[in-house]
Write a protein that holds these residues in place. Structure first.
Motif: not given
Lengths: 318, 697
Positions: A280-284, A287-291, B623-628
């Motif tokens: 997810t790019i927002d929410g809690s 931190r696992n995906l971004l940066a 909540t859990y979605s990731v853009p291309n």
């Protein structure tokens, strides 16, 4: 030992200046020697020993076979240098009746009718040792790749031996890699700073994938030796095979990762707590995906030599 | 450009003009000489970059708008009487990715070379940070979010190599090589813990700590070769050495929120330790007869890591001043190829590698047995890792009528791994067996090609359950990607066709399908995957003065995997899955022509479109979605070469380069110290260069 480390910045111009001046001096001497040589009477052979039999006909144009004279094969002062017939055979029928037998005994072009093994054996008769030692049994040998599929013999600039043009030759078969070097995360292949033969010995090797060293990791360590360890805290796949996580030919994920975090990490790690979160790019769980993804915390992903164990060192966090 | 580099370039320019003046006069039997004698060339000029960029000049330093020098040379001289070559090659001397190489060879007798190579790497993202001390082993980190200044992270490699070889009597040859590479700069790094934001109400955080890079990497060795008619041998020594001038990264400042796991307590941070390896090897080949040849390699390597730990008060009793790491690796490889019948050839090879980690096992954390946050206890021992691999292959190749060949082969790979699993599942043994069948046609005037099918099956010993220090089973749901059962099917097709004399076509297709096994009672981890690569290349020779090449590639990979979410709100768990896709479409066109005797022109266009898709299936898609992520790279090169004289030409080059992306990796992320990483998502570069090209013999 660290006192002996060379300071390349400080010595770079001086070192290069010295060997540059030395080389120019030697070149100048050599140029004069060559000029004197030009006074010699021309021999009947034009380039190679005994080539008059062939060059009586084959002396035409800019694409002439004579350009072999520019190469190591055309260096007749080396007694090992081949003659035309060393490679092309005696071609007696071709010489006697060229209109009926248009090809020499052995040719190497794309329309050659000589078996690939026969053509390659011609080269191996002289080039069987050193880096070609493991040609027999190699993937290229088993797939009928001819030496002349990659090498140009009659030209001074053999494309596959030039760091800038080598990849063009390899990509004539390896199309997937041709696309991958244009991915956002890549080695500087396009710039000729990391080239195919830095990692692969196309003539065969004792390593997997024709690696230049004995294993994939040993090949990667030639440039990335800081990853070798061993460490107090080891990350098992790192020591086993760099290519489990990385694709060295180019990726869209950062750092040549095959898949970005956390998805890559989730292909091995148990989802006991936060490790199992979706992206997810927002929410809690951003931190696992971004940066740097999971590496935001587990920074020492290749291993840590931290001897302490008070701040999650065993989780490669310090 | 720094002062020393300027001085160096001035020397080079001066020497070259002297050299050209001296050698331009030689003119005997010009046509024959032009065809048969080595030629030298020098190319110098100036280029102008019209746009700042981060991607185009990532590895060359051509990043900032402005002029750049063009200077290349390739000087080759040969003494015809002695067969002695002198070569001096210089590339990109006006840029940061310069190369210089000097070779002196008496062919068939001896040779030596000296080589210098410089390679920059600019981080494509710009850090806007208030962290100071970047590049050093001590950083000052703001204690609260602070707006900083742009900082460009960069590393640079400078390598000097030299080597020599000497042909000795009796078909022997001695070789020696040495390479030293210095790598300096800094790269993205950090520290953090998951107890911090963005979860509201808890403490901790993530801080931007650029890692200092100050490495020396050395490779060196000597080899004695024997090159007989039937027997070739090569034996010698190969050594490597890595030296990191920084042992640890320390900080001042940083966030103190988070109690014992506050970011500012994560200091010092260990940096990669010095290490070295020494290898003795012997490889060889023997031609038993004209149709049978065997090759082998045997090597023994000792790699050690004895770099001193950084000073600490938290060293456990009994732990020494360094790891005393030692890994001994033995390798044996052998291969035999034979043609027992005129139409049948056979290849068999075997390779065994044993990596024995002899690092002492010590209790690095006596307190490890205490409960962690999740109520588990862990071992405080370090975990050396040993493993061995055995691979073998047999392949037969039979010639059929009409220049067809039928190939069949079996390959076997066996791994033994010694490891005590803690967080991740483990398997002591895996085996993979692959079967290959291929039909190939060569030696045809118009159509050649091959079609191959490979099936492989990986399996192994029972999984060893992960467990805590108390022997309680931990989670055992995932079969790691390198250990899981796997069935793989792959098909490859290649076709080369010349329908008419000036046109050649090449088609390549490969597809592979993976199906992964799972841990008992679980369906998590990798499920299946597939990959498809299609390419079409065409080359058309309109005339001797006009050629065109065009190509197209489509590359697709798909991965299906599953994991299990843990909700911090109520502790519930949900299995979710992701379908990860990477799809690339690329094409290129190259046209080269010579409209007049004096003019050559050309154009090269390449274009790549790459899309990454992250299709997640969860109960909470909002909540859990990731853009291309879509990335587009375009490159257009135009050139013209105009011959002023036979040996002097003007080169005009133009490059249009475009990089466009909607990459979001850093867009929504701000470090606890306030650092942000940014990039220009649409970068267009115009570069034009004019240079003179002079050749002589």
């Amino acid at each position: 030992m660290k006192n002996f480390i060379w300071n390349m910045h400080a010595f770079f111009p001086q070192i290069l200046g010295i060997f540059f001046v030395l080389s120019i001096g030697m070149i100048s001497q050599n140029v004069m020697a060559s000029d004197n040589d030009d006074d010699d009477e021309p021999t009947e052979d034009i380039v190679l020993r005994g080539d008059r039999t062939c060059t009586g006909c084959h002396d035409e144009g800019a694409e002439s076979v004579l350009t072999i004279g520019k190469t190591k094969h055309g260096t007749v002062a080396d007694e090992r240098a081949p003659t035309c017939t060393s490679c092309h055979g005696k071609s007696i029928r071709h010489m006697d009746r060229p209109e009926k037998v248009p090809m020499p005994s052995r040719t190497f072009g794309k329309n050659s009718l000589n078996p690939v093994e026969d053509r390659n054996q011609t080269c191996l008769n002289c080039h069987q040792g050193d880096k070609q030692m493991h040609w027999a049994g190699s993937t290229h040998a088993n797939r009928d790749v001819a030496c002349t599929s990659c090498h140009q013999i009659h030209t001074a600039q053999d494309k596959v031996r030039d760091r800038i043009t080598q990849s063009e030759v390899c990509f004539s078969c390896h199309k997937e890699q041709r696309a991958q070097i244009n991915r956002p995360s890549r080695h500087p292949v396009r710039e000729g700073k990391v080239i195919c033969s830095d990692c692969h010995n196309s003539h065969g090797s004792a390593g997997p994938g024709m690696m230049t060293r004995d294993s994939i990791n040993d090949t990667c360590y030639t440039c990335h030796m800081e990853k070798r360890g061993p460490f107090v805290r080891n990350h098992p796949p790192v020591q086993e095979n760099c290519a489990l996580c990385h694709n060295p030919h180019g990726t869209t994920a950062p750092n040549l990762l095959k898949v970005r975090s956390p998805f890559l990490c989730q292909e091995c790690h148990e989802p006991n707590t936060h490790q199992g979160s979706p992206g997810t790019i927002d929410g809690s769980y951003r931190r696992n995906l971004l940066a740097r993804g999971c590496l935001n915390c587990h920074t020492q992903i290749h291993g840590s030599n931290n001897p302490e164990d008070v701040r999650l060192e065993d989780l490669l966090q310090r | 450009m720094n002062k020393s580099t300027k001085k160096f370039l001035q020397i080079i320019y001066a020497v070259f003009f002297l050299l050209i003046a001296e050698t331009a006069a030689s003119t005997e039997d010009e046509n024959l000489r032009r065809l048969t004698k080595p030629q030298s060339a020098i190319n110098f000029g100036v280029g102008y970059l019209a746009n700042d960029n981060a991607r185009f000049g990532q590895y060359s330093g051509v990043r900032n708008e402005g002029p750049y020098g063009t200077f290349n040379f390739d000087i080759t001289k040969r003494d015809e009487n002695t067969g002695t070559w002198l070569k001096l090659l210089g590339r990109n001397l006006g840029l940061q990715n310069r190369d210089i190489r000097f070779e002196h060879t008496k062919q068939g007798h001896w040779s030596y070379f000296i080589d210098f190579s410089q390679t920059p790497r600019y981080e494509p993202f710009t850090a806007v940070t208030a962290v100071t001390g970047i590049g050093s082993a001590h950083l000052d980190v703001p204690t609260s979010p602070t707006t900083g200044e742009p900082a460009q992270l960069k590393t640079e490699r400078q390598a000097i190599s030299f080597g020599m070889n000497r042909v000795l009597p009796g078909n022997f040859e001695a070789q020696f090589h040495f390479r030293n590479e210095e790598k300096d700069g800094s790269r993205i790094f950090g520290r953090g813990n998951r107890l911090g934001p963005p979860i509201s109400g808890v403490v901790g955080g993530y801080e931007f700590l650029p890692e200092p890079i100050n490495y020396s990497t050395r490779q060196f060795g000597g080899t004695l070769n024997y090159n007989g008619k039937d027997l070739q041998l090569s034996g010698g020594y190969y050594g490597t050495m890595f030296i990191n001038k920084n042992t640890a990264l320390t900080t001042t400042g940083g966030s103190s929120a988070g109690g014992i796991y506050a970011p500012n307590l994560f200091s010092p941070i260990a940096l990669p330790p010095d290490n070295q390896s020494h290898q003795l090897f012997l490889s060889g080949g023997y031609s038993f007869n004209p149709t049978t040849r065997g090759t082998f390699k045997a090597a023994y390597t000792r790699a050690t890591q004895t770099d001193s730990f950084f000073p600490t008060q938290f060293l456990a009793p009994g732990v020494g001043s360094n790891l005393d790491g030692r890994i001994d690796t033995a390798l044996v490889q052998a291969s035999v190829t034979s043609r027992p019948l005129p139409k049948l050839s056979v290849v068999a090879n075997i390779r065994f590698e044993d990596r024995d980690d002899n690092t002492p096992v010590l209790l690095y954390n006596p307190l490890a047995g205490q409960l962690d946050f999740n109520g588990n206890r862990w071992s405080g021992l370090n975990h050396p890792r040993s493993f061995s691999t055995l691979t073998s292959k047999v392949e037969a190749n039979y010639t059929l009528p009409m220049n067809f060949r039928l190939i069949g082969g079996i390959e076997y790979e066996h791994w033994d791994r010694l490891w005590q699993p803690t967080f991740v599942g483990h398997r002591a043994r895996t085996d993979e067996i692959s079967y290959r069948a291929e039909l190939r046609r060569t030696l045809s005037d118009s159509v050649t090609g091959s079609i191959a099918y490979i099936h492989s099956n990986r399996f192994g010993s029972p999984f060893i359950s992960t467990m805590t220090a108390t022997g309680d089973p931990f989670f055992n749901t995932i079969a790691p990607l390198n250990l899981s059962d796997r069935n793989r099917d792959k098909i490859r097709l290649s076709l080369n066709w010349e329908p008419i004399e000036p046109l050649s076509l090449q088609v390549m297709v490969d597809e592979s399908f993976d199906n992964y096994g799972h841990r008992s009672g679980s369906n998590l981890g990798l499920q299946n995957g597939s990959a498809r690569n299609y390419s079409l290349d065409a080359a058309y020779t309109v005339s001797e003065n006009l050629q065109a090449v065009a190509w197209f590639s489509r590359n697709e990979t798909f991965i299906d995997q599953a994991s299990r979410n843990w909700s911090p709100a109520d502790g519930s768990r949900e299995i979710w899955s992701a379908n990860l896709q990477n799809i690339g479409t690329s094409f290129g066109v190259d046209i080269n022509g010579k409209p007049t005797e004096k003019l050559e022109v050309g154009a090269s266009l390449s274009q790549s479109f790459i899309t990454d898709k992250f299709k997640q299936r969860t109960s909470d898609p909002a909540t859990y979605s990731v853009p291309n992520i879509s990335t587009e790279l375009s490159n257009l090169k135009l050139f013209a070469r105009y011959a002023l004289r036979k040996n002097l030409s003007l080169h005009l080059d133009y490059i249009l380069n475009r990089f466009k992306t909607n990459e979001w990796t850093w867009n929504h992320w701000t470090y606890t110290d306030g650092t942000r990483l940014i990039q220009d998502t649409s970068q267009i570069v115009n570069f034009i260069g004019l240079s003179a090209h002079y050749t002589w013999q």
